[in-house]
Design an enzyme around this catalytic site. Structure first.
Site, PDB file in Angstrom:
ATOM      1  N   ASP A  28       0.830  -1.209   0.000  1.00  0.00           N
ATOM      2  CA  ASP A  28       0.000   0.000   0.000  1.00  0.00           C
ATOM      3  C   ASP A  28       0.866   1.261   0.000  1.00  0.00           C
ATOM      4  O   ASP A  28       1.992   1.250   0.509  1.00  0.00           O
ATOM      5  CB  ASP A  28      -0.922  -0.025   1.235  1.00  0.00           C
ATOM      6  CG  ASP A  28      -2.062   0.977   1.115  1.00  0.00           C
ATOM      7  OD1 ASP A  28      -2.361   1.419  -0.016  1.00  0.00           O
ATOM      8  OD2 ASP A  28      -2.652   1.325   2.155  1.00  0.00           O
ATOM      9  N   HIS A  45       2.080   3.186  -9.053  1.00  0.00           N
ATOM     10  CA  HIS A  45       1.837   1.758  -9.332  1.00  0.00           C
ATOM     11  C   HIS A  45       2.979   1.175 -10.167  1.00  0.00           C
ATOM     12  O   HIS A  45       3.426   0.056  -9.932  1.00  0.00           O
ATOM     13  CB  HIS A  45       0.500   1.571 -10.063  1.00  0.00           C
ATOM     14  CG  HIS A  45      -0.692   2.011  -9.262  1.00  0.00           C
ATOM     15  ND1 HIS A  45      -0.811   1.762  -7.921  1.00  0.00           N
ATOM     16  CD2 HIS A  45      -1.813   2.703  -9.610  1.00  0.00           C
ATOM     17  CE1 HIS A  45      -1.968   2.275  -7.470  1.00  0.00           C
ATOM     18  NE2 HIS A  45      -2.575   2.853  -8.482  1.00  0.00           N
ATOM     19  N   ARG A  79     -12.491   2.331  -7.484  1.00  0.00           N
ATOM     20  CA  ARG A  79     -11.611   3.460  -7.872  1.00  0.00           C
ATOM     21  C   ARG A  79     -12.012   4.031  -9.233  1.00  0.00           C
ATOM     22  O   ARG A  79     -12.733   3.382  -9.981  1.00  0.00           O
ATOM     23  CB  ARG A  79     -10.166   2.965  -7.923  1.00  0.00           C
ATOM     24  CG  ARG A  79      -9.676   2.607  -6.540  1.00  0.00           C
ATOM     25  CD  ARG A  79      -8.196   2.401  -6.508  1.00  0.00           C
ATOM     26  NE  ARG A  79      -7.789   2.144  -5.140  1.00  0.00           N
ATOM     27  CZ  ARG A  79      -6.557   2.201  -4.682  1.00  0.00           C
ATOM     28  NH1 ARG A  79      -5.578   2.507  -5.526  1.00  0.00           N
ATOM     29  NH2 ARG A  79      -6.274   1.965  -3.425  1.00  0.00           N
ATOM     30  N   LEU A 139      10.507 -20.584  -4.884  1.00  0.00           N
ATOM     31  CA  LEU A 139       9.656 -19.627  -4.163  1.00  0.00           C
ATOM     32  C   LEU A 139       8.253 -19.737  -4.761  1.00  0.00           C
ATOM     33  O   LEU A 139       8.104 -19.730  -5.981  1.00  0.00           O
ATOM     34  CB  LEU A 139      10.168 -18.194  -4.338  1.00  0.00           C
ATOM     35  CG  LEU A 139       9.262 -17.112  -3.719  1.00  0.00           C
ATOM     36  CD1 LEU A 139       9.429 -17.051  -2.197  1.00  0.00           C
ATOM     37  CD2 LEU A 139       9.538 -15.741  -4.313  1.00  0.00           C
ATOM     38  N   ILE A 199      -6.646  -4.760   7.752  1.00  0.00           N
ATOM     39  CA  ILE A 199      -6.490  -5.936   6.892  1.00  0.00           C
ATOM     40  C   ILE A 199      -7.098  -5.704   5.507  1.00  0.00           C
ATOM     41  O   ILE A 199      -6.706  -6.350   4.542  1.00  0.00           O
ATOM     42  CB  ILE A 199      -7.116  -7.189   7.558  1.00  0.00           C
ATOM     43  CG1 ILE A 199      -6.445  -7.456   8.916  1.00  0.00           C
ATOM     44  CG2 ILE A 199      -6.949  -8.422   6.682  1.00  0.00           C
ATOM     45  CD1 ILE A 199      -6.945  -8.712   9.620  1.00  0.00           C
TER      46      ILE A 199
HETATM   47  C1  IPE Z   1      -5.466  -2.669  -0.022  1.00  0.00           C
HETATM   48  O1  IPE Z   1      -5.095  -1.341  -0.259  1.00  0.00           O
HETATM   49  C2  IPE Z   1      -5.442  -3.434  -1.280  1.00  0.00           C
HETATM   50  C3  IPE Z   1      -4.168  -3.509  -1.991  1.00  0.00           C
HETATM   51  C4  IPE Z   1      -3.009  -3.085  -1.581  1.00  0.00           C
HETATM   52  C5  IPE Z   1      -4.247  -4.144  -3.248  1.00  0.00           C
HETATM   53  P1  IPE Z   1      -6.171  -0.180  -0.328  1.00  0.00           P
HETATM   54  O2  IPE Z   1      -5.417   1.081  -0.444  1.00  0.00           O
HETATM   55  O3  IPE Z   1      -7.163  -0.458  -1.384  1.00  0.00           O
HETATM   56  O4  IPE Z   1      -6.884  -0.305   1.102  1.00  0.00           O
HETATM   57  P2  IPE Z   1      -7.850   0.695   1.864  1.00  0.00           P
HETATM   58  O5  IPE Z   1      -8.972   1.013   0.927  1.00  0.00           O
HETATM   59  O6  IPE Z   1      -7.069   1.925   2.184  1.00  0.00           O
HETATM   60  O7  IPE Z   1      -8.278  -0.048   3.079  1.00  0.00           O
HETATM   61  C1  IPE Z   2      -1.724   0.246  -3.294  1.00  0.00           C
HETATM   62  O1  IPE Z   2      -1.452   1.602  -3.331  1.00  0.00           O
HETATM   63  C2  IPE Z   2      -1.996  -0.323  -4.669  1.00  0.00           C
HETATM   64  C3  IPE Z   2      -3.395  -0.698  -4.907  1.00  0.00           C
HETATM   65  C4  IPE Z   2      -4.345  -0.685  -4.014  1.00  0.00           C
HETATM   66  C5  IPE Z   2      -3.711  -1.145  -6.234  1.00  0.00           C
HETATM   67  P1  IPE Z   2      -2.618   2.667  -3.306  1.00  0.00           P
HETATM   68  O2  IPE Z   2      -3.037   2.959  -4.703  1.00  0.00           O
HETATM   69  O3  IPE Z   2      -3.713   2.225  -2.393  1.00  0.00           O
HETATM   70  O4  IPE Z   2      -1.875   3.914  -2.712  1.00  0.00           O
HETATM   71  P2  IPE Z   2      -2.445   4.958  -1.640  1.00  0.00           P
HETATM   72  O5  IPE Z   2      -2.907   4.161  -0.453  1.00  0.00           O
HETATM   73  O6  IPE Z   2      -3.577   5.688  -2.291  1.00  0.00           O
HETATM   74  O7  IPE Z   2      -1.279   5.844  -1.343  1.00  0.00           O
HETATM   75 MG    MG Z   3      -4.091   2.492  -0.421  1.00  0.00          MG
END
Ligand code: IPE
Ligand code: IPE
Ligand code: MG
Length: 258
Positions: A28, A45, A79, A139, A199
């Protein structure tokens, strides 16, 4: 579980080693990483893929057997459409680019999640990568994509019911064997980057006795050093699985790393 060669943490006390056999990561913070640099979120990303490449290498070097990463949750469809579409394109592009390297490095690749919602080219690329790497054991790399922990448990329960019509009660063992991660031991170490401490519907069932590690490091900045800090923290934990500290001492410190 006897029939799959792994111990369920609630049925018996699993073996504990100084290197986590299975690490599960919520990657994240990509969007925030990009925003801090005045870049579009999706640039984060792209950099996130680089961080994953480094993490895979570091995990192999440290003797980790299973690495499971959350790439796209079942809730991430909420999103903006252009970000979702970018992520799908990035997934297929990275997969095509990396698959031969994964194979050369002895990595067994799998994707868990509800694949039916993905476009056919992505589904086909996943199937091809899984097939190519099916014989590898160095792995086990698993990408959770369109994955949700509740979805996983519900699917498992429904599969158990479908296999035995008229079943009055569903057992823990039966659910365990039908989960999408049934090929792996439960995660020893759960890492979430990006500062949030939740989580987010990741491996709800399997994280029952995992050690949790949260770091403010944003995923694109995650590297071998950050992984080592997480493993060092894991080694300081006493994994009691319901027992007392005194019992661990009496049992020859099984479950203590230090
Ligand atoms: C959780 O991250 C999912 C992934 C990393 C793929 P999110 O950024 O979507 O989680 P929330 O919405 O902040 O809980
Ligand atoms: C995690 O990074 C990747 C995905 C959930 C696909 P985020 O895109 O959630 O990044 P933040 O949390 O907005 O910084
Ligand atoms: Mg996020």
């Amino acid at each position: 579980m006897a029939d799959r060669g792994f111990t369920s943490s609630t049925q018996a006390v699993p073996a504990v080693g100084s290197v986590p056999r299975h690490i599960a990561i919520i990657m994240d913070g990509n969007g925030r990483w990009a925003r801090k640099r005045f870049l579009p979120r999706v640039a984060g990303h792209s950099r996130g893929v680089e961080a994953l490449r480094g993490t895979i290498r570091a995990a192999i070097e440290r003797g980790v057997e299973y690495l499971t990463v959350f790439a796209f949750s079942s809730e991430n469809w909420r999103r903006p459409a252009d970000e979702v579409s970018f992520l799908m394109q990035l997934f297929i592009k990275s997969l095509k680019k990396e698959v031969s390297r994964l194979h050369e490095n002895g990595i067994r690749f799998r994707v868990v999640g509800e694949l039916s919602r993905f476009e056919p080219p992505l589904v086909n690329a996943i199937a091809a990568a899984e097939e190519l790497t099916a014989g590898n054991t160095r792995l086990h790399l698993t990408i959770a994509a369109n994955y949700g922990g509740r979805w996983d448990v519900l699917c498992a329960v429904n599969r158990v019911l479908a296999k035995t019509p008229g079943l009055a009660e569903v057992s823990e063992e039966a659910i365990d064997a039908e989960l999408s991660m049934s090929f792996a031991p439960e995660p020893d170490l759960f890492i979430r980057t990006g500062g949030e401490q939740r989580i987010s519907n990741f491996l709800l069932w399997q994280l029952a006795y995992s050690e949790f590690y949260f770091t403010d490091t944003l995923w694109p900045d995650f590297d071998a050093d950050t992984l080592d800090r997480a493993i060092a923290s894991y080694r300081e934990r006493e994994r009691r699985f319901g027992r007392t500290s005194e019992q661990l001492t009496a049992a020859g410190n099984v479950g203590r790393h230090a």
